[in-house]
Write an enzyme that holds these catalytic residues in place. Structure first.
Site: not given
Length: 787
Positions: A334, A370, A429, A452, A615
């Site tokens: 990220w 993600c 997300h 996840d 984000y």
């Protein structure tokens, strides 16, 4: 395990070493033995001579007899009885006739055949034998002689995992029965044609999934034989959503078609006010993807005995899709610097990622965020037979301290204290839902489960999350496994603002109850529309059921005592945006609304701060800061424009072009505190894809990809990425620079390989601009139809 067999000849040797006599045996017996051995040797020598002189009269023994079957009954018997390998009087051909041996196995594994069609595995682009558990399949076995049910025995051996064991369910002995009962491993002869028998094999609905090695064991009065393992006859066993006794059973055929068999999906991103969407190639049926998915399971190092439980399997996959603990499939990044790998926004599907991971023997692929983690997770779920879908939550909270609240810390002047603000609210997300029963939880918690793979927080020491029952999350039952507290906080936590006191302690000054968990979205069944599933994750916002769920959940959190009752408020602040919001390259315009519901005048000091954000809700840099004094008359609604010019943000933006406006203030007369945060993004243009010519399997065609640069600056080192299932494998095209506001087009040629409606995906990447993509539907005709 060695099989005991009855002796063919009578032996009277005594002791461990029968060649040593003790002087009280019958001498004539030994003489007879020597005569028999000489006869056998002569016969064999004669046979060998005759074979050389006339091979047609005395043919060479069939090699298949020696390679296809390992004979264990006779030779082992001789060794046990101390003959040093000497054979019984019976000749080679007679022995062949007496023993029941396997000549060949036909699993009837054609993609169009009855097995794979009935098991819904005909879409896998593989010649392997792929079936689903809890359902019958058929196979032919050719034997060395006709099978006699009254004297012959036969069973199948199936082995999977590194240490197969019957007690662990990884070594399955499939018995031959007269009639199939179902719900268990067994086989029955349904047809016999001379030396060929057709078996109907039933598998257990709880069987371990994975790759099984198959051998056939036969046993008769004249000995035992085991067929040699042939990798071409390996059986790939999957979960079965069509089987009522399988814990992943789903009773809607429409949903099975979508959540198991659809290899194309839609993934949503952006903000709740500016929802973007991109098409994703799940590609679960592509050649090599099933092997890659099983490789991921094997790479986890978990015992195969646990691979029959979908709860266990999805938990393993959740950990293995990310790389921090176990060198899993994808490395997250990220930072904005992707120079050592692929920019996350460039990926259009899972095939390239899974294939690369398998090909490189488990080296993590760079890089994912993600939606990439979730897209790959959904591919693996569907490939293994677990119904799955990709889900996006807008304004998704990341709770770092198990408080089940999202905490914002401000100093004495109402300025954010960045180093304390570890909790964050991601603009969006993405994770996955999977469908299964939950016998490990109280009744009513089966169905959709959140899982996840994005590495956010650890679960039992490993970066993974779920499966968390959506029913448990909706009702605030965060004490149920797995990871319900984290998922609950993502979709339904309250946002609490804390102000630092003079003595260093913090007091709760404001709370927002409706800012987290909006427009939870997934692709609709049977169409490309967005389906809102917020109601599955939470009760209607503000309802008594929703408040009870929040209070129930927070009572198990680390800040239960901080939960305060609502206070009276007569001034409110809101941020509004027109239409789909500002575009990249232009000025961003928002509207701020102050409402005074009292009958008295109010004076408000309003602080505004706009920052560039990842984000994920993590702050990158502040762009602008303002302070304004506003007078609001009794019962007045005052609006004013807030504008951010392009020159202020152009050098600050990163991946998703995400910005956050933070407003905080105090009412002079009442000391009421105002606070809110508004996330928005700068919209990027789409790629336009236009097919050229007719699309026919095996015939060359082309597409034209066009794009207009929205920025008043040059885009440097632009790369296009193109792929399409059944159209062309993923490829990258280095284009070069694109001038300010310039329009460009390029033509790409390829040869379609599969008929039907196909989707061609394209994306663009460069340092100045990301999240640019496009999709085109291409209807490919079969060559015969086109002719």
């Amino acid at each position: 395990m060695p099989v005991e067999t009855r002796s063919i000849r009578d032996r009277s040797a005594v002791g461990r070493f029968p060649s040593v006599t003790l002087g009280f045996g019958d001498d004539t017996e030994d003489e007879n033995k020597e005569t028999e051995e000489e006869d056998v040797e002569k016969e064999n020598a004669c046979r060998r001579w005759l074979r050389k002189v006339c091979p047609c009269c005395c043919p060479q023994p069939n090699d298949d007899d020696l390679t296809d079957t390992v004979v264990t009954g006779i030779d082992d018997l001789d060794k046990d009885n101390g003959t040093d390998g000497e054979k019984p009087e019976t000749g080679d051909n007679e022995l062949d006739e007496l023993l029941l041996k396997v000549r060949s196995i036909d699993l009837m594994k054609s993609k169009s055949g009855v097995n794979r069609t009935e098991h819904h595995t005909n879409l896998y682009q593989s010649d392997n034998f792929i079936v689903r558990r809890g359902q019958n399949f058929q196979m032919w076995i050719t034997l060395s002689r006709p099978f006699n049910p009254s004297t012959d025995e036969l069973h199948l051996n199936l082995k999977t995992g590194s240490l197969p064991a019957v007690s662990k369910g990884t070594h399955v002995i499939v018995p031959l029965v007269e009639e199939l009962q179902g719900d268990r491993w067994e086989a029955a002869v349904v047809k016999q044609d001379d030396k060929r028998i057709k078996l109907s094999v039933s598998s257990s609905p709880t069987a371990v999934i994975g790759r099984y090695q198959l051998t056939v064991e036969t046993n008769g009065a004249n000995g035992q034989a085991v067929s040699t393992h042939d990798p071409a006859n390996d059986i790939y066993m999957l979960f079965n959503p069509w089987c009522e006794d399988d814990s992943v059973f789903m009773d809607s055929e429409e949903e099975r078609q979508e959540y198991v068999l659809n290899d194309i999906g839609r993934i949503y991103y952006g903000t709740q006010n500016q929802i973007g969407v991109r098409t994703w190639n799940y590609g679960q049926f592509d050649d090599g993807i099933l092997a890659a998915c099983l490789f991921v399971l094997e790479k986890s190092g978990t015992p195969a005995s646990g691979w029959g439980d979908p709860v266990s399997v999805v938990r393993i996959i959740s950990a293995m899709i990310n790389s921090p603990d176990d060198r899993g499939v994808l490395e997250g990044n990220w930072s904005g610097d992707y120079s050592l790998g692929t920019t996350p926004t460039m990926w259009s599907g899972s095939v390239e990622i899974l294939t690369e991971y398998h090909k490189n023997n488990g080296t993590p692929v760079k890089y994912g965020q993600c939606w990439v983690f979730a897209g790959v997770f959904t591919s693996v779920l569907r490939c293994l037979g677990i119904p799955g879908r990709t889900v996006t939550n807008f304004s998704s909270a990341h709770d770092t301290d198990v408080s089940l609240t999202t905490d914002v810390y401000l100093d004495e002047n109402l300025e954010p204290i960045e180093h304390l603000n570890a909790d964050s609210i991601w603009n969006f997300h993405v994770w996955s839902d999977c469908w299964m029963a939950r016998p490990d939880l109280p009744p009513g918690n089966g169905g959709w489960q959140a899982v996840d793979a994005t590495p956010q927080e650890t679960s039992q020491g490993t970066f993974r999350c779920g499966p968390a029952s959506l029913t448990a999350v909706r009702n605030g039952q965060v004490f149920l496994k797995h990871d319900c507290p984290f998922v609950f906080a993502e979709v339904n936590s309250d946002k609490i603002y804390w102000q630092r006191n003079a003595d260093g302690t913090f007091s709760q000054i404001y709370s927002e109850k409706k800012v987290v968990g909006h427009l939870i979205s997934t692709k609709a069944v049977g169409s490309d529309e967005r389906y809102d599933i917020t109601h599955l994750y939470k009760h209607p916002e503000g309802s008594s059921q929703e408040r009870i769920a929040v209070e129930t959940a927070c009572s198990y959190g680390s800040k239960a005592e901080a939960y305060s009752s609502p206070t009276a408020e007569d001034i409110s602040v809101e941020v509004l945006m027109d239409g789909e919001g500002p575009q990249m390259g232009g000025d961003a315009e928002l509207t701020i609304v102050l409402r005074n519901s009292s009958s008295e005048k109010r004076n408000v000091t309003l602080h505004s701060q706009v920052s560039v954000m990842y984000y994920t809700g993590v702050h990158k840099s502040m762009v602008r800061k303002d302070e304004t004094d506003v007078e609001v008359l009794p019962n007045e609604e005052k609006t004013f424009e807030w504008i951010l010019e392009y020159k202020d943000y152009k050098n600050q933006l990163i991946d998703q072009a995400a910005l956050m406006l933070t407003l905080s203030g105090r009412v002079k007369e009442t000391q009421q505190v105002l606070a809110t945060q508004f996330s928005f993004r700068l919209r990027t243009p789409n790629l336009i894809i236009k097919p050229i010519g007719k699309a026919v399997v095996g015939e060359k065609m082309a597409v034209e990809i066009s794009f207009t640069n929205p920025l008043p600056q040059v885009l440097k080192a632009v790369v296009f990425h193109v792929e399409g299932l059944g159209l062309l494998p993923a490829r990258k095209i280095s284009y070069g620079d694109i001038g300010s506001h310039a329009s460009v087009s390029l033509t790409e040629h390829f040869v379609p390989t599969l008929p039907g409606l196909r989707k061609l995906l394209a994306s663009l990447d460069c340092k100045q601009l990301t999240q640019v993509h496009g999709v085109s539907d291409i209807n490919v005709e079969d060559k015969s139809n086109a002719a």
